[in-house]
Design an enzyme around this catalytic site. Structure first.
Site, PDB file in Angstrom:
ATOM      1  N   HIS A   1     -25.859  78.402  25.744  1.00 47.93           N
ATOM      2  CA  HIS A   1     -25.769  79.012  27.081  1.00 47.93           C
ATOM      3  C   HIS A   1     -25.211  80.434  26.958  1.00 47.93           C
ATOM      4  O   HIS A   1     -25.711  81.369  27.583  1.00 47.93           O
ATOM      5  CB  HIS A   1     -24.828  78.200  27.974  1.00 47.93           C
ATOM      6  CG  HIS A   1     -25.432  76.953  28.548  1.00 47.93           C
ATOM      7  ND1 HIS A   1     -26.575  76.978  29.326  1.00 47.93           N
ATOM      8  CD2 HIS A   1     -25.045  75.661  28.501  1.00 47.93           C
ATOM      9  CE1 HIS A   1     -26.853  75.727  29.716  1.00 47.93           C
ATOM     10  NE2 HIS A   1     -25.946  74.916  29.233  1.00 47.93           N
TER      11      HIS A   1
ATOM     12  N   HIS B   1     -23.866  73.430  22.026  1.00 47.86           N
ATOM     13  CA  HIS B   1     -24.573  73.450  23.316  1.00 47.86           C
ATOM     14  C   HIS B   1     -24.116  74.645  24.159  1.00 47.86           C
ATOM     15  O   HIS B   1     -24.939  75.453  24.618  1.00 47.86           O
ATOM     16  CB  HIS B   1     -24.295  72.137  24.058  1.00 47.86           C
ATOM     17  CG  HIS B   1     -24.912  72.036  25.415  1.00 47.86           C
ATOM     18  ND1 HIS B   1     -26.065  71.328  25.646  1.00 47.86           N
ATOM     19  CD2 HIS B   1     -24.557  72.546  26.620  1.00 47.86           C
ATOM     20  CE1 HIS B   1     -26.393  71.403  26.921  1.00 47.86           C
ATOM     21  NE2 HIS B   1     -25.479  72.143  27.545  1.00 47.86           N
ATOM     22  N   GLU B   2     -22.822  74.781  24.329  1.00 41.36           N
ATOM     23  CA  GLU B   2     -22.312  75.865  25.176  1.00 41.36           C
ATOM     24  C   GLU B   2     -22.575  77.229  24.527  1.00 41.36           C
ATOM     25  O   GLU B   2     -22.814  78.214  25.226  1.00 41.36           O
ATOM     26  CB  GLU B   2     -20.820  75.673  25.470  1.00 41.36           C
ATOM     27  CG  GLU B   2     -20.471  74.364  26.193  1.00 41.36           C
ATOM     28  CD  GLU B   2     -21.245  74.114  27.496  1.00 41.36           C
ATOM     29  OE1 GLU B   2     -21.638  75.090  28.160  1.00 41.36           O
ATOM     30  OE2 GLU B   2     -21.474  72.933  27.838  1.00 41.36           O
TER      31      GLU B   2
ATOM     32  N   GLU C   1     -30.666  75.659  30.354  1.00 42.38           N
ATOM     33  CA  GLU C   1     -30.484  74.407  29.621  1.00 42.38           C
ATOM     34  C   GLU C   1     -31.411  74.354  28.399  1.00 42.38           C
ATOM     35  O   GLU C   1     -31.090  73.725  27.393  1.00 42.38           O
ATOM     36  CB  GLU C   1     -30.717  73.212  30.560  1.00 42.38           C
ATOM     37  CG  GLU C   1     -30.214  71.881  30.042  1.00 42.38           C
ATOM     38  CD  GLU C   1     -28.687  71.758  29.923  1.00 42.38           C
ATOM     39  OE1 GLU C   1     -27.963  72.691  30.336  1.00 42.38           O
ATOM     40  OE2 GLU C   1     -28.223  70.735  29.397  1.00 42.38           O
TER      41      GLU C   1
HETATM   42 MG    MG Z   1     -25.646  72.717  29.778  1.00 39.75          MG
END
Ligand code: MG
Length: 505
Positions: free
Chosen positions: A275, A271-272, A301
């Site tokens: 980003h 997830h990160e 996101e």
């Molecule tokens: Mg996030």
């Protein structure tokens, strides 16, 4: 960056010290969450609030504001897209800072500290009454801020716009109005049919204790497979994972190790990484300008969720990393690909948002959206009625009713930190991630089977770079979605994705 336009050049020069304050504050924020000795908190608090004041002073400096004003006047004539973006982003920041009087900013930051402390204690004791006066106070402050900022239709619009440019209640009513009943229906089908995704055994792999060192190695192996450039990127550990970009060439993520349920650590890492990639693939010419980095929270996101869910929880990806998992997680050494896939995609209607699966996640956001809209909108809901409303909606949408406030209204930190209008961006990010998946499939035929299964992520990264990342925040999120995908925050793609993946239809 050098521009042909002398006013823009002056703006960019004058922006450098402002950028540097952001750079320092980012680094301090990262440090606070990772390595700072605990007793440094108070001094760090002083430094942080002083830097914020300095930032505001520089941004609202009359010469700087005049420069931005004069560039704004040229907008239609000679500015290119990047220059227009620079003016748009600065103008938004300046206008916001000017409209909110100093007393309100101070009241909010004071209440943020007090409210957050009260919330922590209240959550520990699961006692909403302890937190209620602070929540009431913060809501009052937020309502005043909304009035100062101004809005066309709904006061909540003013707060939404801070996190997602031009997002309105009208947009969100349409989105949740379509999304919520459809997801409810899908969830009911899954649960009623005894789907393998919902079986308790699917989560057995999550119950045993793992070796943190080994899962740490596993995360590093995944970073290598995803080809993250360690000269511009690093990963550390924190309780709540986050991404912090000091600029375009120093991007840092954190991940978490709770000791059980290893998929949470892997998913957080991926997830990160999503980003981080948004920053890493932004065009280098935008470095040290107001338009480096992502266009909005929802777009950001969408990147993290794309990698975490669309890629990371796909069957080909789970198969791809399965040998690594079997090597590093001893009790998973005999797990089949199928067992691992079901473990990564276990669906369980439950109380806690941050633990929610892909199917139920947006139902959690729908509840928060309904409450925020009512409470900022005026007299529809009293603060004291929030817990009851929360529990009732939870029961209607997810079929579970919290028996303690810590499982319900007290679970998130956002409200105590003044973040009203933030939650909806999580759902928008989920929706956009599936728009991306669908459009990508048209351009990169069979990218799941071809690219993900073989670990060839380059075409996917390159596609994201071209469509989204390279532009930084040159375009507002709605314009970027329109330009790149001819779409808005359309919920249909998400519904189709969930149906196809979980119901096989
Ligand atoms: Mg996030």
């Amino acid at each position: 960056m050098k521009s042909e336009n002398p006013v823009i050049n002056q703006i960019l020069d004058a922006y450098k010290p402002i950028w540097s304050i952001n750079h320092a504050a980012s680094l301090m924020g990262w440090d606070f969450e990772t390595y700072m000795p605990r007793k440094g908190t108070e001094e760090r608090g002083v430094a942080d609030s002083q830097l914020r004041l300095l930032y505001k002073e520089l941004l609202l400096n009359k010469d700087f504001v005049d420069l931005v004003e004069s560039a704004k006047k040229q907008k239609e004539e000679g500015l290119n897209d990047v220059e227009k973006g620079i003016v748009r982003v600065l103008d938004r920041n300046i206008t916001r800072q000017m409209k909110i009087p100093k007393e309100l900013t101070e009241a909010e930051s004071l209440e943020r500290v007090r409210g957050n402390m009260a919330w922590r204690q209240a959550r520990e004791k699961s006692d909403f009454m302890m937190y209620e006066p602070h929540l009431k106070k913060m809501i009052e402050i937020k309502k005043q801020i909304a009035e100062k900022i101004g809005y066309e239709k709904h006061p909540y619009d003013a707060l939404l716009d801070e996190f997602e440019e031009e997002l309105t209640v009208d947009d969100l009513d349409k989105i949740f109005g379509a999304l919520t009943p459809k997801i409810q229906k899908i969830l009911k089908k899954l649960v009623d049919s005894g789907s393998p995704f919902c079986k308790e055994e699917s989560n057995n792999l999550g119950k045993l204790k793992y070796d943190i060192q080994k899962v740490g190695e596993l995360n590093r192996e995944i970073l290598t497979l995803l080809q993250y450039d360690t000269e511009r990127f690093r990963m550390d550990v924190s309780t709540h994972p986050f991404t912090e970009a000091m600029g375009l060439n120093d991007v840092r993520i954190t991940t978490r190790y709770e000791g059980t349920d290893f998929k949470r650590s892997i998913s957080s890492t991926i997830h990160e990484c999503g980003h981080a990639l948004y920053h890493l693939q932004c065009d280098q010419s935008l470095s040290v300008t107001p338009v480096e980095g992502g266009s909005s929270l929802a777009l950001h996101e969408s990147q993290s969720r794309f990698w975490e869910n669309i890629v990371g929880r796909s069957r080909p990806f789970v198969q791809f990393i399965a040998p690594l998992i079997r090597r590093q997680v001893s009790f998973a050494s005999q797990a089949t690909d199928d067992e691992l896939y079901l473990y990564f995609n276990n669906v369980k209607p439950d109380y806690i948002r941050v633990d929610a699966d892909e199917v139920t996640y947006n139902l959690h956001i729908a509840i928060r959206y309904e409450i925020e809209k009512k409470i900022i909108g005026g007299d529809e809901l009293n603060v004291s009625e929030i817990p009851q409303f929360w529990n009732d909606r939870m029961e209607q949408l997810l079929g579970v009713r919290p028996t303690q406030h810590s499982q319900g209204v007290l679970q998130d930190t956002h409200w105590s930190s003044g973040l009203f209008g933030y939650f909806p961006t999580y759902t928008l990010g989920n929706l956009v991630s599936t728009i991306i998946a669908s459009k990508m499939r048209k351009d990169l035929n069979e990218y799941e089977e071809e690219n993900i299964r073989s670990g060839d992520f380059k075409p996917i990264r390159e596609w994201l770079r071209q469509k989204i990342h390279q532009h930084g925040s040159v375009y507002s999120p709605k314009v970027l979605l329109k330009n790149s995908f001819n779409e808005g925050y359309n919920p249909d793609y998400f519904v189709t994705y969930i149906e196809t993946k979980y119901l096989g239809s």
